[in-house]
Design an enzyme around this catalytic site. Sequence first.
Site, mmCIF file in Angstrom:
data_model
loop_
_atom_site.group_PDB
_atom_site.id
_atom_site.type_symbol
_atom_site.label_atom_id
_atom_site.label_comp_id
_atom_site.label_asym_id
_atom_site.label_seq_id
_atom_site.Cartn_x
_atom_site.Cartn_y
_atom_site.Cartn_z
ATOM 1 N N GLN A 94 0.896 -1.269 -0.082
ATOM 2 C CA GLN A 94 0.008 0.022 -0.063
ATOM 3 C C GLN A 94 0.942 1.116 0.166
ATOM 4 O O GLN A 94 1.962 1.117 0.317
ATOM 5 C CB GLN A 94 -0.856 0.061 1.186
ATOM 6 C CG GLN A 94 -0.238 -0.040 2.613
ATOM 7 C CD GLN A 94 -1.092 -0.121 3.779
ATOM 8 O OE1 GLN A 94 -1.352 0.877 4.314
ATOM 9 N NE2 GLN A 94 -1.688 -1.266 4.044
ATOM 10 N N HIS A 107 0.101 5.975 0.707
ATOM 11 C CA HIS A 107 -0.860 6.858 1.375
ATOM 12 C C HIS A 107 -0.626 8.112 0.439
ATOM 13 O O HIS A 107 0.534 8.445 0.162
ATOM 14 C CB HIS A 107 -0.591 7.174 2.798
ATOM 15 C CG HIS A 107 -0.789 5.808 3.712
ATOM 16 N ND1 HIS A 107 -1.767 4.951 3.658
ATOM 17 C CD2 HIS A 107 0.213 5.367 4.272
ATOM 18 C CE1 HIS A 107 -1.543 3.941 4.368
ATOM 19 N NE2 HIS A 107 -0.341 4.223 5.024
ATOM 20 N N GLU A 128 2.802 8.081 8.922
ATOM 21 C CA GLU A 128 2.560 7.234 10.111
ATOM 22 C C GLU A 128 4.134 6.827 10.547
ATOM 23 O O GLU A 128 5.160 6.900 9.663
ATOM 24 C CB GLU A 128 1.808 5.829 9.775
ATOM 25 C CG GLU A 128 2.349 5.058 8.735
ATOM 26 C CD GLU A 128 1.244 4.086 8.303
ATOM 27 O OE1 GLU A 128 0.018 4.289 8.600
ATOM 28 O OE2 GLU A 128 1.745 3.005 7.934
ATOM 29 N N HIS A 139 4.909 0.344 0.883
ATOM 30 C CA HIS A 139 5.279 -0.450 1.952
ATOM 31 C C HIS A 139 4.305 -1.673 2.303
ATOM 32 O O HIS A 139 3.008 -1.579 1.765
ATOM 33 C CB HIS A 139 5.284 0.345 3.200
ATOM 34 C CG HIS A 139 4.109 0.754 3.832
ATOM 35 N ND1 HIS A 139 3.562 2.175 3.255
ATOM 36 C CD2 HIS A 139 3.277 0.540 4.661
ATOM 37 C CE1 HIS A 139 2.773 2.486 3.924
ATOM 38 N NE2 HIS A 139 2.437 1.624 4.756
ATOM 39 N N ARG A 199 -3.971 0.442 -2.575
ATOM 40 C CA ARG A 199 -3.528 -0.580 -2.533
ATOM 41 C C ARG A 199 -3.200 -1.165 -3.781
ATOM 42 O O ARG A 199 -3.648 -1.003 -4.779
ATOM 43 C CB ARG A 199 -4.486 -1.497 -1.895
ATOM 44 C CG ARG A 199 -5.012 -1.507 -0.434
ATOM 45 C CD ARG A 199 -6.158 -2.548 0.018
ATOM 46 N NE ARG A 199 -6.558 -2.214 1.460
ATOM 47 C CZ ARG A 199 -7.238 -1.264 1.758
ATOM 48 N NH1 ARG A 199 -7.929 -0.437 0.902
ATOM 49 N NH2 ARG A 199 -7.699 -0.898 3.414
#
Length: 399
Positions: free
Chosen positions: A96, A98, A133, A258, A277
């Site tokens: 995936q 972001h 994140e 990642h 994804r």
Amino acid sequence: MHRLTNRVRPYAWGARAAIPRLLGTEPDGSPQAELWLGAHHGAPSTAHCDGGDRLLPDLISADPHRVLGHGTAERFGSRLPYLLKYLAAEAPLSLQVHPDAERARAGFEAEERAGIPLDAPHRNYRDPHHKPELLLALEPFEALCGFREPAATVADLIGLDNDLATALRDDLSDSDTHAALRAALTRLLTLPASDRCRMIEEFVREWSGGGGRGPHAEIVTDLAARYPGDPGAVAALLLNRVTLWPGQALFLPAGNMHAYLQGTAVEVMASSDNVLRAGLTAKHVDAPELLDVVDFSVLPIPYAQPGFLDGRREFRPAAPEFALHEIGPGRITAHLPGDGPTVVLALHGTVDLVAEVGEGVTLGRGESVFVQADSGPIKVEGHGHVIAATVGDHERARV
């Protein structure tokens, strides 16, 4: 300070025992993947207040300047800008990436105008926020993270004669690394449906039969067995393999491809659920959108380095929404940062949160609290291991 009751997300890749062990409950045999601590609408925590239980977003929205602090409320409105998670992976998560803040906002608004329901399986953007994140390993943790040099992947493909391996070697031989990686990933994500399973099966058969080499030798075989016919198993060869030891952390900004493979960790992120994804999943894959979001740079593995202050280790990456603090393990005397709302989780042991104003709280393993911005300085004492999430630095706020 308000004690919290938090929700567990039962994703299929979750471990069976890690979260029940943290919470002191009996495993029921089902996967329990993530424990969410925060105010995200997908699984908001419940705050226990003198006047009765309230969902944390409701507590915040009733008086954001008092609960979040004036600075946080001015920067982020009436929302807690971060989400803390306890993550327990028994099987690999999806491959995936972001989006950045601009892409998330534009994508969300476009899908809203198109009338796509928020819970539609094919929806890409479920909120208008980005999702950088930080992951802190609590035990040895396996991951794939960021692109490695194309030449390293080519070296692993030497000796393979199947059609897909031959084509990928050609793609990755471009002297422009961005172009090489984009071509290889585009090929994998756009394989013709009529040929995809055959080509991947041929690749995996030859790879598993002794042709595979390098640090990814077992990973490709394992991923292919878990996700037959999924191009993500082969796409893993484009990424760095990373093993984190307890106390090591990764910071994953927008665009970093990642996949988490196995282990237990805590994560803190901007409060968002936007995930694009590329594979290793039965969920929706939007190849054109993902390819526009991915950063095809070859960069060092993005380890996050902590600072040390007031008895705690703290990670303050380049994200305005969050910082992560670790206190312990062992005998501890420390202070929580007093710069806004804080979510505190005790990983083990027994610790006292001592407030200069108002009553304190004692936390045991798996217990958590939300500390309002107006609570004043909080001292942490005892013997244990504590994680705390706070708002990030003001100077890192986006323009």
